[in-house]
Design a protein around this motif. Structure first.
Motif, PDB file in Angstrom:
ATOM      1  N   SER A   5       0.849  -1.186   0.000  1.00  0.00           N
ATOM      2  CA  SER A   5       0.000   0.000   0.000  1.00  0.00           C
ATOM      3  C   SER A   5       0.885   1.235   0.000  1.00  0.00           C
ATOM      4  CB  SER A   5      -0.887  -0.001   1.249  1.00  0.00           C
ATOM      5  OG  SER A   5      -0.097   0.235   2.416  1.00  0.00           O
ATOM      6  N   PRO A   6       0.391   2.365  -0.514  1.00  0.00           N
ATOM      7  CA  PRO A   6       1.215   3.575  -0.574  1.00  0.00           C
ATOM      8  C   PRO A   6       1.829   3.968   0.769  1.00  0.00           C
ATOM      9  CG  PRO A   6      -0.751   3.866  -1.893  1.00  0.00           C
ATOM     10  CD  PRO A   6      -0.915   2.557  -1.180  1.00  0.00           C
ATOM     11  N   ARG A 108       1.923  12.967  -7.859  1.00  0.00           N
ATOM     12  CA  ARG A 108       2.041  13.411  -6.474  1.00  0.00           C
ATOM     13  C   ARG A 108       2.593  12.288  -5.590  1.00  0.00           C
ATOM     14  NH1 ARG A 108      -2.915  14.331  -5.643  1.00  0.00           N
ATOM     15  NH2 ARG A 108      -2.897  16.403  -6.591  1.00  0.00           N
ATOM     16  N   GLU A 109       2.129  11.060  -5.826  1.00  0.00           N
ATOM     17  CA  GLU A 109       2.596   9.933  -5.022  1.00  0.00           C
ATOM     18  C   GLU A 109       4.097   9.709  -5.196  1.00  0.00           C
ATOM     19  OE1 GLU A 109       1.944   5.081  -4.603  1.00  0.00           O
ATOM     20  OE2 GLU A 109       0.624   6.255  -5.914  1.00  0.00           O
ATOM     21  N   ALA A 114       9.730  10.346  -3.325  1.00  0.00           N
ATOM     22  CA  ALA A 114      11.113  10.782  -3.574  1.00  0.00           C
ATOM     23  C   ALA A 114      11.566  11.793  -2.527  1.00  0.00           C
ATOM     24  CB  ALA A 114      11.230  11.379  -4.977  1.00  0.00           C
ATOM     25  N   THR A 115      10.676  12.713  -2.164  1.00  0.00           N
ATOM     26  CA  THR A 115      11.027  13.735  -1.167  1.00  0.00           C
ATOM     27  C   THR A 115      11.208  13.119   0.213  1.00  0.00           C
ATOM     28  OG1 THR A 115       9.775  15.389  -2.426  1.00  0.00           O
ATOM     29  CG2 THR A 115      10.299  15.902  -0.126  1.00  0.00           C
ATOM     30  N   LEU A 232       9.215  10.112 -13.508  1.00  0.00           N
ATOM     31  CA  LEU A 232       9.710  10.549 -12.202  1.00  0.00           C
ATOM     32  C   LEU A 232      10.166   9.375 -11.349  1.00  0.00           C
ATOM     33  CD1 LEU A 232       7.216  13.399 -11.207  1.00  0.00           C
ATOM     34  CD2 LEU A 232       9.601  13.626 -11.907  1.00  0.00           C
ATOM     35  N   TRP A 233       9.507   8.243 -11.496  1.00  0.00           N
ATOM     36  CA  TRP A 233       9.907   7.030 -10.766  1.00  0.00           C
ATOM     37  C   TRP A 233      11.364   6.679 -11.068  1.00  0.00           C
ATOM     38  CZ3 TRP A 233      10.680   1.956 -13.017  1.00  0.00           C
ATOM     39  CH2 TRP A 233      10.835   0.935 -12.065  1.00  0.00           C
ATOM     40  N   ILE A 234      11.781   6.872 -12.323  1.00  0.00           N
ATOM     41  CA  ILE A 234      13.149   6.534 -12.721  1.00  0.00           C
ATOM     42  C   ILE A 234      14.131   7.643 -12.364  1.00  0.00           C
ATOM     43  CG2 ILE A 234      14.647   6.023 -14.694  1.00  0.00           C
ATOM     44  CD1 ILE A 234      12.196   4.750 -16.061  1.00  0.00           C
ATOM     45  N   VAL A 235      13.784   8.899 -12.647  1.00  0.00           N
ATOM     46  CA  VAL A 235      14.785   9.976 -12.545  1.00  0.00           C
ATOM     47  C   VAL A 235      14.852  10.616 -11.166  1.00  0.00           C
ATOM     48  CG1 VAL A 235      14.486  10.484 -14.998  1.00  0.00           C
ATOM     49  CG2 VAL A 235      13.272  11.871 -13.313  1.00  0.00           C
ATOM     50  N   ALA A 236      13.834  10.402 -10.304  1.00  0.00           N
ATOM     51  CA  ALA A 236      13.827  11.106  -9.023  1.00  0.00           C
ATOM     52  C   ALA A 236      13.730  10.196  -7.809  1.00  0.00           C
ATOM     53  CB  ALA A 236      12.665  12.114  -8.983  1.00  0.00           C
ATOM     54  N   ALA A 237      13.062   9.043  -7.925  1.00  0.00           N
ATOM     55  CA  ALA A 237      12.807   8.210  -6.751  1.00  0.00           C
ATOM     56  C   ALA A 237      13.704   6.992  -6.659  1.00  0.00           C
ATOM     57  CB  ALA A 237      11.339   7.749  -6.746  1.00  0.00           C
ATOM     58  N   SER A 238      14.471   6.709  -7.694  1.00  0.00           N
ATOM     59  CA  SER A 238      15.328   5.516  -7.711  1.00  0.00           C
ATOM     60  C   SER A 238      16.343   5.545  -6.573  1.00  0.00           C
ATOM     61  CB  SER A 238      16.067   5.446  -9.053  1.00  0.00           C
ATOM     62  OG  SER A 238      17.192   4.612  -8.972  1.00  0.00           O
ATOM     63  N   PRO A 239      16.589   4.413  -5.921  1.00  0.00           N
ATOM     64  CA  PRO A 239      17.620   4.384  -4.878  1.00  0.00           C
ATOM     65  C   PRO A 239      19.010   4.702  -5.428  1.00  0.00           C
ATOM     66  CG  PRO A 239      16.849   2.162  -5.391  1.00  0.00           C
ATOM     67  CD  PRO A 239      15.905   3.116  -6.053  1.00  0.00           C
TER      68      PRO A 239
END
Length: 514
Positions: A5-6, A108-109, A114-115, A232-239
């Protein structure tokens, strides 16, 4: 792996980031002369076998939690697009409104994740690279009136005490005049404070670059009709992004941010503004020169002859290269950044194809009574030249191709031909791959497996396990063994879920980018 879940996913990533931050106290980089070494907490954590092992494991487990949370987020984007594709809209207007709302919620999610995952990492000791210490040293060279393009770190009194990697002792800076000017500003403004403050400032600059990269990547995704949350999942949130652009504070985030901004404005029919942004990218890292002809091609359009293309290339070269040259002379370092393009030949990555081939041919040369070192250097130079030639070939023969595909391909051939491939170099290509479109299963796998590989490289190479504990090989073996097993488990789970999602759709490949 089930899609979390989120809230659980967000919490899992935050726990991972906090774990890395705590672990960094025991295994993060500290300069030999750092005042923090005299603090009781650091003495305890960094001079005990058990504490050092636990700290290393906390970093690895934290990275694994981030990877699991990130993969779960990506899988949720896949499954949501899959379910969307299987439902026929009731009307023409409803789906548009629903799609816009869904896109906004997903963006937004990802942005919140990422933040939230980044914030604890702002407070870590440097990990995965010591380049921020080199930024401080180069800033001190500039502040002392020395030219970092002609002067190595060894000419700076007390350079080793800062924590600079000895590889920088006689190596000229590979960065452009914009960044060495920023280095000077940061060092001079924090001169009366401990070096850790300057390191924090450089990390802040890297995070600004990451924010700029995420913003303009999102705008390009919207412009090109890609899935904005997937990009954004690739460029900002990736570990891998968080490890290298937040924890390690690499200036590549600034370079990529300026390049992506430049491409965006060129696509929006503002090529001169786009050229200025690419010039700033060159001023951070000269490798960004690759992007200048792309801006020229976008400006010229796809249905023009060579005369128009050459005029546009001349214009962007005059603005882009001319501006960087003028800045270099203005701050007193000249055009030394051009020679800095050869810096990659002086160092190597054990896993780089060019380095593997160079070592093999060097060994053969030694067996024949020749100079193996000279042979290795020759091989590296020939392959790097071949990579540059391949990039030129692509620019000439594929000039009508998608400009982002062309830019990504040029970066790829040069990086693959380079004897040094740092984990953050992988982010150059992954960023551009995201903006090309991850609409095939092999591309999704490329993102996942490249992220996992470079994460392992980052976790393995720079653990600062205290000099007196270095002979104890069990510590790094335990830490890296945990990393390999954990990453493999996450990838296997992701593979199973992805295959199941594809099967549900009747072999139609889901997409996170369009």
């Amino acid at each position: 792996m089930h899609v979390l879940s989120p809230r659980v996913r967000l919490l899992l990533g935050v726990i991972g980031s906090v774990s890395i931050a705590i672990g960094s106290l025991g295994v993060g980089w500290l300069g030999p002369a750092s005042v923090l070494r005299s603090w009781a907490v650091f003495e305890l954590l960094r001079n005990s076998r058990g504490a050092a092992t636990l700290s290393g494991l906390l970093v690895v487990v934290g990275a694994l939690l981030l990877l699991a949370a990130w993969v779960s987020l990506g899988v949720s984007l896949l499954e949501r697009r899959s379910s969307r594709g299987s439902t026929l809209p009731a009307s023409a207007e409803a789906p548009r409104e629903s799609d816009a709302s869904r896109t906004s919620m997903q963006v937004r999610e990802v942005a919140i994740a990422a933040t939230a995952w980044s914030i604890p990492l702002l407070f870590t000791l440097p990990l995965f690279s010591r380049d921020m210490f080199a930024y401080v040293g180069q800033g001190r060279l500039m502040a002392a009136g020395l030219n970092p393009y002609t002067t190595g770190m060894a000419d700076l009194p007390g350079w080793f005490g800062l924590g600079v990697d000895p590889l920088w002792a006689d190596t000229q800076t590979p960065y452009g005049p914009v960044f060495v000017w920023l280095e000077k500003i940061v060092v001079m403004s924090t001169d009366a404070l401990p070096p850790e403050v300057a390191i924090g400032a450089f990390r802040f600059l890297a995070v600004v670059g990451l924010a700029m990269l995420a913003f303009y990547a999102w705008r390009i995704a919207r412009l090109r009709g890609l899935n904005q949350a997937g990009v954004l999942w690739i460029v900002a949130a990736s570990p891998l992004v968080l490890m290298n652009f937040v924890v390690a504070g690499h200036n590549d985030s600034l370079m990529l941010g300026f390049i992506v901004a430049g491409v965006y404005y060129a696509l929006k029919d503002r090529p001169l503004l786009g050229t200025v942004f690419v010039a700033l990218a060159i001023g951070v890292k000269p490798i960004a020169l690759i992007a200048l002809p792309i801006i020229g091609l976008i400006w010229a359009g796809s249905n023009v002859g060579w005369a128009a293309i050459i005029r546009r290339w001349s214009a962007v070269a005059a603005v882009g290269i001319g501006g960087v040259v003028l800045l270099g002379w203005g701050i007193g370092v000249g055009v030394g950044w051009i020679g800095a393009l050869a810096t990659p030949v002086t160092i190597s990555s054990w896993y780089a194809p060019a380095n593997i081939l160079g070592i093999s041919i060097g060994g053969l040369a030694n067996g024949l009574g020749l100079s193996g070192d000279a042979a290795q250097v020759a091989v590296k130079m020939v392959l790097l030249a071949a990579g540059c030639a391949a990039a030129v070939y692509l620019l000439v023969t594929k000039r009508r191709a998608d400009p982002l595909w062309l830019l990504g391909s040029c970066f790829a051939v040069i990086v693959i031909a380079s004897p040094v491939i740092h984990p953050w170099y992988g982010l150059w290509m992954l960023t551009l791959l995201a903006l090309i479109g991850v609409d095939r299963l092999w591309r999704i796998r490329t993102v996942l497996y490249a992220t996992a590989f470079f994460m392992l490289i980052g976790l393995a190479e720079p653990m600062d396990l205290i000099p007196r504990l270095e002979p104890d090989t069990m510590i790094p073996v335990a830490v890296i063994g945990t990393a390999i097993i954990g990453v493999a488990a996450v990838l296997i789970s992701a593979e199973m879920v992805t295959r199941r999602t594809v099967a549900v759709r009747g072999l139609r490949v889901p997409s996170i980018s369009n």
